[in-house]
Design a protein around this motif. Sequence first.
Motif, mmCIF file in Angstrom:
data_model
loop_
_atom_site.group_PDB
_atom_site.id
_atom_site.type_symbol
_atom_site.label_atom_id
_atom_site.label_comp_id
_atom_site.label_asym_id
_atom_site.label_seq_id
_atom_site.Cartn_x
_atom_site.Cartn_y
_atom_site.Cartn_z
ATOM 1 N N ALA A 18 -10.872 8.511 10.564
ATOM 2 C CA ALA A 18 -12.168 7.957 10.948
ATOM 3 C C ALA A 18 -12.044 7.282 12.308
ATOM 4 N N THR A 19 -13.050 7.470 13.152
ATOM 5 C CA THR A 19 -13.025 6.825 14.468
ATOM 6 C C THR A 19 -13.259 5.325 14.381
ATOM 7 N N LEU A 20 -13.473 4.804 13.183
ATOM 8 C CA LEU A 20 -13.450 3.356 12.969
ATOM 9 C C LEU A 20 -12.109 2.775 13.411
ATOM 10 N N GLY A 21 -11.086 3.606 13.405
ATOM 11 C CA GLY A 21 -9.757 3.159 13.783
ATOM 12 C C GLY A 21 -9.499 3.106 15.271
ATOM 13 N N CYS A 22 -10.442 3.602 16.061
ATOM 14 C CA CYS A 22 -10.303 3.532 17.526
ATOM 15 C C CYS A 22 -11.661 3.181 18.122
ATOM 16 N N PRO A 23 -12.193 2.010 17.792
ATOM 17 C CA PRO A 23 -13.559 1.640 18.183
ATOM 18 C C PRO A 23 -13.754 1.690 19.691
ATOM 19 N N ALA A 70 -0.528 -2.561 7.657
ATOM 20 C CA ALA A 70 0.183 -1.440 8.261
ATOM 21 C C ALA A 70 0.762 -0.531 7.178
ATOM 22 N N ILE A 71 1.021 0.704 7.543
ATOM 23 C CA ILE A 71 1.453 1.718 6.584
ATOM 24 C C ILE A 71 2.659 1.264 5.766
ATOM 25 N N ASP A 72 3.608 0.585 6.386
ATOM 26 C CA ASP A 72 4.837 0.219 5.689
ATOM 27 C C ASP A 72 4.796 -1.171 5.056
ATOM 28 N N GLU A 73 3.594 -1.768 4.957
ATOM 29 C CA GLU A 73 3.505 -3.132 4.450
ATOM 30 C C GLU A 73 2.716 -3.274 3.149
ATOM 31 N N GLY A 74 2.106 -2.216 2.660
ATOM 32 C CA GLY A 74 1.240 -2.333 1.488
ATOM 33 C C GLY A 74 1.808 -1.678 0.256
ATOM 34 N N ASP A 75 0.977 -1.612 -0.783
ATOM 35 C CA ASP A 75 1.432 -1.043 -2.049
ATOM 36 C C ASP A 75 0.411 -0.078 -2.660
ATOM 37 N N PHE A 76 -0.459 0.505 -1.816
ATOM 38 C CA PHE A 76 -1.392 1.498 -2.350
ATOM 39 C C PHE A 76 -0.589 2.687 -2.890
ATOM 40 N N PRO A 77 -0.888 3.148 -4.101
ATOM 41 C CA PRO A 77 -0.096 4.216 -4.738
ATOM 42 C C PRO A 77 -0.484 5.606 -4.217
ATOM 43 N N ILE A 78 -0.074 5.897 -2.991
ATOM 44 C CA ILE A 78 -0.486 7.140 -2.343
ATOM 45 C C ILE A 78 -0.007 8.364 -3.114
ATOM 46 N N GLN A 79 1.176 8.311 -3.704
ATOM 47 C CA GLN A 79 1.665 9.477 -4.432
ATOM 48 C C GLN A 79 0.833 9.744 -5.687
ATOM 49 N N ASP A 80 0.288 8.706 -6.296
ATOM 50 C CA ASP A 80 -0.619 8.911 -7.436
ATOM 51 C C ASP A 80 -1.879 9.634 -6.983
ATOM 52 N N GLU A 84 -8.999 6.123 6.639
ATOM 53 C CA GLU A 84 -9.990 5.140 7.090
ATOM 54 C C GLU A 84 -9.217 3.911 7.585
ATOM 55 N N TRP A 85 -8.893 3.919 8.871
ATOM 56 C CA TRP A 85 -8.123 2.838 9.468
ATOM 57 C C TRP A 85 -9.109 1.848 10.067
ATOM 58 N N GLU A 86 -9.273 0.679 9.449
ATOM 59 C CA GLU A 86 -10.391 -0.211 9.737
ATOM 60 C C GLU A 86 -10.070 -1.192 10.868
ATOM 61 N N LEU A 87 -9.565 -0.665 11.970
ATOM 62 C CA LEU A 87 -9.197 -1.525 13.094
ATOM 63 C C LEU A 87 -10.402 -2.280 13.654
ATOM 64 N N LYS A 88 -11.580 -1.675 13.590
ATOM 65 C CA LYS A 88 -12.803 -2.328 14.071
ATOM 66 C C LYS A 88 -13.019 -3.667 13.375
ATOM 67 N N TRP A 89 -12.745 -3.710 12.074
ATOM 68 C CA TRP A 89 -13.006 -4.909 11.284
ATOM 69 C C TRP A 89 -11.742 -5.732 11.042
ATOM 70 N N HIS A 90 -10.579 -5.140 11.244
ATOM 71 C CA HIS A 90 -9.313 -5.825 10.979
ATOM 72 C C HIS A 90 -8.395 -5.647 12.191
ATOM 73 N N PRO A 91 -8.632 -6.425 13.239
ATOM 74 C CA PRO A 91 -7.880 -6.230 14.488
ATOM 75 C C PRO A 91 -6.397 -6.538 14.387
ATOM 76 N N HIS A 92 -5.948 -7.102 13.266
ATOM 77 C CA HIS A 92 -4.513 -7.319 13.089
ATOM 78 C C HIS A 92 -3.750 -6.022 12.844
ATOM 79 N N LEU A 93 -4.460 -4.950 12.504
ATOM 80 C CA LEU A 93 -3.798 -3.684 12.212
ATOM 81 C C LEU A 93 -3.213 -3.062 13.474
#
Length: 260
Positions: free
Chosen positions: A6-11, A206-216, A231-240
């Motif tokens: 999603a272009t939400l990730g590059c506002p 960040a990709i290596d910091e969470g626990d979403f069960p992507i393999q499930d 859906e990389w929400e950089l627009k709303w979460h600038p810490h990403l």
Amino acid sequence: MRLGFATLGCPGAALDDVLALAQGNKFTGLELRAAPDEFTNTGLSPAQRRELRGRIEDAGLEIFAISSYVRLCAVEEQPLEAHLELAADLGALGVRVFPGDDTDGGTPDGPSAGEIRALDRVTSAPREVPILLETHDSHSTGRQVAAFCALLDTDAPGHKVRALWDSSHTWSHGETAAESYALLRPWLELVQFKQVDSRQDYRPVAIDEGDFPIQDLLAALDGTDYPLSLEWELKWHPHLPSLAATLPAVHTWLGAGSVK
């Protein structure tokens, strides 16, 4: 799976930069955020729409969705028709909308007032492009969106309303990927994913910091060909971290051979 972002990730990024991000990282689809400050918006002229569509198609990409901020259940008027027309002109698979109800879905006695408003909007909307109802806000579970789609799906067997499964939302509300998929499958059109940390109230990380069960999620979708969109929400979460830093890590996260 067809992998996009999603272009939400590059506002505010220019089209050239978005195309370069996709092609340089082997992503084949885009969710285009529709807003006045983006290169995708309902104010584009017919010539601008033709040029935008041509540029994206020439780059070998498909448009998974026009990401609108339409709230189907809202009391105020919503620009649904304008976004559906934009999606048709750009050749998108559909228009992302939010439920946006004042209540948590329907009542034991039937649809909520907001859901009835949504039904009226859907019934009178143009029919060329599907409406993609996201598991979000008032309808964040697969169970709620499946019930809502059943109410709105007045054109059987031609599904005018489809489901956009934000898999982190359904997971944060207690559904497993397998449960959500089973509920949404009759209407499913597009699947979103992102990394979140359940220990921080499902905060995007960040990709290596969470626990979403992507393999499930991948296991639930095994053997299907649904578009899969970051859906990389950089627009709303600038810490990403930036999309440029994130996209290469996505392939590793999903696992070699999980996408094509």
